[in-house]
Structure formats: C-alpha cells, structure tokens
Design an enzyme around this catalytic site. Structure first.
Site, PDB file in Angstrom:
ATOM      1  N   GLY A 188       0.829  -1.210   0.000  1.00 49.93           N
ATOM      2  CA  GLY A 188       0.000   0.000   0.000  1.00 49.93           C
ATOM      3  C   GLY A 188       0.859   1.254   0.000  1.00 49.93           C
ATOM      4  N   GLY A 240      -0.245   5.005  -0.846  1.00 46.98           N
ATOM      5  CA  GLY A 240      -1.319   5.628  -0.074  1.00 46.98           C
ATOM      6  C   GLY A 240      -0.837   6.810   0.758  1.00 46.98           C
ATOM      7  CD  GLN A 241      -3.438  10.554   5.023  1.00 48.92           C
ATOM      8  OE1 GLN A 241      -4.072   9.639   5.546  1.00 48.92           O
ATOM      9  NE2 GLN A 241      -3.519  11.788   5.440  1.00 48.92           N
ATOM     10  CG  ASP A 255      -0.347   0.886  -3.918  1.00 50.13           C
ATOM     11  OD1 ASP A 255      -0.333   1.506  -2.844  1.00 50.13           O
ATOM     12  OD2 ASP A 255      -1.397   0.717  -4.587  1.00 50.13           O
ATOM     13  CB  ILE A 256      -3.281  -2.801  -5.991  1.00 50.48           C
ATOM     14  CG1 ILE A 256      -3.989  -3.716  -6.980  1.00 50.48           C
ATOM     15  CG2 ILE A 256      -4.063  -1.508  -5.778  1.00 50.48           C
ATOM     16  CD1 ILE A 256      -5.301  -4.288  -6.454  1.00 50.48           C
ATOM     17  CE1 TYR A 302      -9.727   1.016   8.288  1.00 55.17           C
ATOM     18  CE2 TYR A 302     -10.418   2.231  10.228  1.00 55.17           C
ATOM     19  CZ  TYR A 302      -9.448   1.911   9.297  1.00 55.17           C
ATOM     20  OH  TYR A 302      -8.198   2.486   9.391  1.00 55.17           O
ATOM     21  CE  LYS A 344      -7.194  -0.780  10.132  1.00 52.75           C
ATOM     22  NZ  LYS A 344      -5.954  -1.200   9.453  1.00 52.75           N
TER      23      LYS A 344
HETATM   24  P1  NAD Z   1      -4.733   4.831   1.773  1.00 55.52           P
HETATM   25  O1  NAD Z   1      -6.124   4.491   1.418  1.00 55.52           O
HETATM   26  O2  NAD Z   1      -4.251   6.221   1.585  1.00 55.52           O
HETATM   27  O3  NAD Z   1      -3.735   3.878   0.979  1.00 55.52           O
HETATM   28  C1  NAD Z   1      -3.936   2.508   0.852  1.00 55.52           C
HETATM   29  C2  NAD Z   1      -3.097   2.018  -0.308  1.00 55.52           C
HETATM   30  O4  NAD Z   1      -3.352   0.619  -0.463  1.00 55.52           O
HETATM   31  C3  NAD Z   1      -3.460   2.686  -1.649  1.00 55.52           C
HETATM   32  O5  NAD Z   1      -2.299   3.212  -2.279  1.00 55.52           O
HETATM   33  C4  NAD Z   1      -4.077   1.570  -2.479  1.00 55.52           C
HETATM   34  O6  NAD Z   1      -3.773   1.649  -3.856  1.00 55.52           O
HETATM   35  C5  NAD Z   1      -3.430   0.346  -1.851  1.00 55.52           C
HETATM   36  N1  NAD Z   1      -4.218  -0.866  -2.081  1.00 55.52           N
HETATM   37  C6  NAD Z   1      -5.557  -0.996  -2.122  1.00 55.52           C
HETATM   38  N2  NAD Z   1      -5.884  -2.267  -2.390  1.00 55.52           N
HETATM   39  C7  NAD Z   1      -4.726  -2.963  -2.517  1.00 55.52           C
HETATM   40  C8  NAD Z   1      -4.405  -4.302  -2.791  1.00 55.52           C
HETATM   41  N3  NAD Z   1      -5.357  -5.222  -2.999  1.00 55.52           N
HETATM   42  N4  NAD Z   1      -3.107  -4.659  -2.832  1.00 55.52           N
HETATM   43  C9  NAD Z   1      -2.136  -3.741  -2.633  1.00 55.52           C
HETATM   44  N5  NAD Z   1      -2.368  -2.446  -2.373  1.00 55.52           N
HETATM   45  C10 NAD Z   1      -3.656  -2.064  -2.313  1.00 55.52           C
HETATM   46  O7  NAD Z   1      -4.488   4.352   3.292  1.00 55.52           O
HETATM   47  P2  NAD Z   1      -3.496   4.947   4.375  1.00 55.52           P
HETATM   48  O8  NAD Z   1      -4.170   6.125   4.980  1.00 55.52           O
HETATM   49  O9  NAD Z   1      -2.146   5.089   3.829  1.00 55.52           O
HETATM   50  O10 NAD Z   1      -3.573   3.786   5.476  1.00 55.52           O
HETATM   51  C11 NAD Z   1      -2.618   2.763   5.591  1.00 55.52           C
HETATM   52  C12 NAD Z   1      -2.961   1.913   6.802  1.00 55.52           C
HETATM   53  O11 NAD Z   1      -3.025   2.743   7.973  1.00 55.52           O
HETATM   54  C13 NAD Z   1      -4.318   1.193   6.726  1.00 55.52           C
HETATM   55  O12 NAD Z   1      -4.213  -0.059   7.382  1.00 55.52           O
HETATM   56  C14 NAD Z   1      -5.229   2.093   7.523  1.00 55.52           C
HETATM   57  O13 NAD Z   1      -6.319   1.391   8.057  1.00 55.52           O
HETATM   58  C15 NAD Z   1      -4.283   2.565   8.608  1.00 55.52           C
HETATM   59  N6  NAD Z   1      -4.730   3.814   9.240  1.00 55.52           N
HETATM   60  C16 NAD Z   1      -4.710   4.990   8.526  1.00 55.52           C
HETATM   61  C17 NAD Z   1      -5.158   6.150   9.143  1.00 55.52           C
HETATM   62  C18 NAD Z   1      -5.160   7.470   8.413  1.00 55.52           C
HETATM   63  O14 NAD Z   1      -5.645   8.477   8.944  1.00 55.52           O
HETATM   64  N7  NAD Z   1      -4.593   7.552   7.208  1.00 55.52           N
HETATM   65  C19 NAD Z   1      -5.618   6.123  10.466  1.00 55.52           C
HETATM   66  C20 NAD Z   1      -5.652   4.903  11.144  1.00 55.52           C
HETATM   67  C21 NAD Z   1      -5.183   3.758  10.527  1.00 55.52           C
END
Ligand code: NAD
Length: 311
Positions: free
Chosen positions: A8, A11-12, A34-35, A139, A143
């Site tokens: 991933g 992602g963010q 990443d996907i 979700y 978790k």
């Molecule tokens: P995001 O949605 O910004 O990024 C997720 C990434 O996963 C994306 O780039 C997407 O393309 C990729 N993805 C989706 N499906 C996929 C697959 N099948 N195989 C491979 N990659 C795939 O999420 P984030 O904010 O970067 O969060 C990352 C982790 O942190 C997650 O587990 C999320 O639950 C956790 N989290 C995030 C926050 C937040 O505020 N950002 C808060 C609490 C927990």
C-alpha cells in the site's frame, strides 16, 4: 530493519513512509509495492503487488530477501462501510497473506490498527489501552480482528509483530484515502483556496488526530525498540491531539482571520465518528517505547498552511 517491503506504498501513509525509510535505511533497501502501477518513477525498487495474491506477495518478499514487512494496504473506514464484503476480503485476506509471508521468511512485521477499532460501548475519554472493543463498522471489525491476529502470530509462532492504533492522520503530500477524519485534511486545502470550508463532521465531534511526521517517527521508533521492552506489541494507542471541527477553525483563523467554517453533516460518516473515542490514552506507548508527538494543533496548522500554500 535492513531490507523492508512496504505494501500500500502509494497511499497517504506509504508515500511518505517509503521516502523516510529510504532516507534512513538506503533507497535500494526499501521495496515499495502497491496494487497501483506508476510508482516505478520513484527512487528505489517498486513492484505492482495485489496483497490478496499470496503467491506473488511471497515471491517478491523472497526475491528481495526482506527482513521486515510493513503492511499498509487496506480499505479505510468510510469506503469500507460502502462495500463491507470487499473490505473484509481486502483487509483480512491481505493481512493473513502478509502474516503468512512474514512467518515463512521470519521477518519483523508492522501493521497499523486504528481508533476505529473502538465502538460506542468503549469509554469515550482517555480511552485505555486495554478496554472494551465492540466496533459497529466493518472497518472496526477488521481492525479488532487484525489486532488479535497479530497477537496470535506472536504468541503462536513467535513472529515479531508490532503495531499502533493510529488516530486520523493529517498530511499535505498525498490526499487521504476515504477515512472519517479526512475533513481535517480537506479543511487546510480549502482554507488556502477559498478561505472557507464546509465540514461533513458536526460541530462538537471530538476525535484523535496526528500530524504525519509524528506518525512516521512513531512507526520507526516502535520497530527499532528492543522487543524485551514491549508488553503489548500490537495496537498501541497513540495520539497527538483530540480536536473537533471548531478547534481547526480557530487554529486556522490565527493565520487566516477571514476563514469561515460551515457544516453540511454527512450522516454516514457522522455515525462512524460518534462511535469512536473523543480521546485515547497513549500511556502504554510512552512507557514501553518512548512514544512522543512533536506537533500539537497550533504547530501542525502553521506547517500545514505553509506547505499547502507552497503546493
Ligand atoms: P490509503 O487508502 O491512503 O492507501 C492505501 C493504499 O493501499 C493505496 O495506495 C491503495 O492503492 C493500496 N491498495 C488498495 N488495495 C490494494 C491491494 N489489494 N493490494 C495492494 N495495495 C492495495 O491508506 P493509508 O491512509 O495510507 O492507510 C494505511 C494503513 O493505515 C491502513 O491499514 C489504515 O487502516 C491505517 N490507518 C490509517 C489512518 C489514516 O488516517 N490515514 C488512520 C488509522 C489507521
């Protein structure tokens, strides 16, 4: 941590974590996956990987001889509510695959849980590290199950699993991926663009938040900690601030006095927000591995506004 695979990674969190890890551990030692394709243009190795494909996951981890897996790929809270079965398949299927690869190659393992792992029956203020977790969202169900699964792999197989419960993360590099706290990022962009913002979360709704630099430092600090010091290992409560939309409004007005906040509440995301704590207690993380957040709301707001303006 010498050779790290991140899922991933676009992602963010991943997009900034990969840069920081490459800076610290060397660009060629951090394998971003990443996907989505397209990450190839970044410095260092990049592979397109769907985490629900366990065989390919294993193949890449073996090919690069990784000693650490940071599993970030997931569907976030608001999106998961729109597509619960897909969320289950991705969030649980991806996690089990990641843990199995880690077990087979005996790597260190990190995955984040969330304040979304708590539910309406959890104590709302100073939410303890160990408490009731009966979430009412898909979700949250994912978790809590993920936290238990990571504990299970540690106790059953001795796998070095570690993790935190992240609050809403605020950053200016990559836009958030469909969470309930996304308003706290959007508000800065709109403040810079048009000096006003319409919040989909209601006034008076407190949630935990953290600035991305503190989140990245927390991941690395936890992973570098001597395992003998860890009593909890997975799902450490961490937070930098508990804030409601009107707190962001005031913090932004200190820099943009004409900024105005309006409300048009989205019932679906408001329901999720109301099922989460007002503020969690990070004492265990502080005591066991020295967690510390540098940015409060005022410091984060100053930096966010500067960075978003430059963008
Ligand atoms: P995001 O949605 O910004 O990024 C997720 C990434 O996963 C994306 O780039 C997407 O393309 C990729 N993805 C989706 N499906 C996929 C697959 N099948 N195989 C491979 N990659 C795939 O999420 P984030 O904010 O970067 O969060 C990352 C982790 O942190 C997650 O587990 C999320 O639950 C956790 N989290 C995030 C926050 C937040 O505020 N950002 C808060 C609490 C927990």
């Amino acid at each position: 941590m010498k050779k790290i695979l991140v899922t991933g990674a676009m992602g963010q969190i991943g997009s900034e974590l990969v840069d920081q890890l490459r800076h610290t551990y060397g660009a060629s030692n951090v394998i971003a996956t990443d996907i989505k394709s397209g990450g190839q243009s970044t410095e260092g190795p990049y592979e397109t990987l769907d985490v629900t494909d366990g065989e390919r996951f294993h193949e890449f981890a073996k090919k690069y001889q990784v000693d650490t897996i940071m599993h970030l790929a997931a569907l976030l809270s608001a999106k998961a509510e729109n597509n619960p079965k897909f969320a289950w398949d991705l969030n649980m299927g991806g996690l089990v695959n990641a843990l199995e690869v880690a077990r087979d190659l005996n790597t260190q393992f990190f995955t984040p849980s969330s304040i979304g792992s708590f539910g309406p029956s959890t104590p709302k203020d100073q939410t303890p590290q160990d408490t009731l977790q009966r979430p009412t969202t898909m979700y949250g169900v994912n978790k809590v199950a993920g936290e238990l699964l990571c504990d299970y792999y540690y106790h059953r197989f001795g796998l070095d699993t570690r993790g935190v419960r992240f609050p809403g993360l605020i950053s200016y590099v990559t836009l958030p991926g469909g969470g309930t706290t996304d308003y706290a990022v959007d508000i800065y962009y709109e403040a810079v663009k048009q000096q006003s913002y319409t919040s989909f979360i209601a006034e008076g709704t407190y949630m935990d938040m953290m600035y991305m630099p503190d989140a990245l430092n927390a991941i690395i600090k936890l992973m570098e900690t001597d395992p003998a010091k860890l009593k909890h290992r997975n799902a450490f409560n961490i937070t930098a601030m508990s804030a409601a939309p009107e707190d962001f409004e005031k913090a932004i007005q200190a820099h943009i006095p004409e900024f105005k906040l309006y409300y048009d509440v989205d019932p679906a995301r408001q329901r999720i927000a109301e099922s989460w704590p007002n503020g969690i207690d990070p004492t265990a993380a502080k005591e066991e591995w020295g967690f510390k957040a540098e940015y409060d709301l005022a410091a984060m707001t100053k930096d966010m506004l500067e960075k978003v303006r430059n963008k």
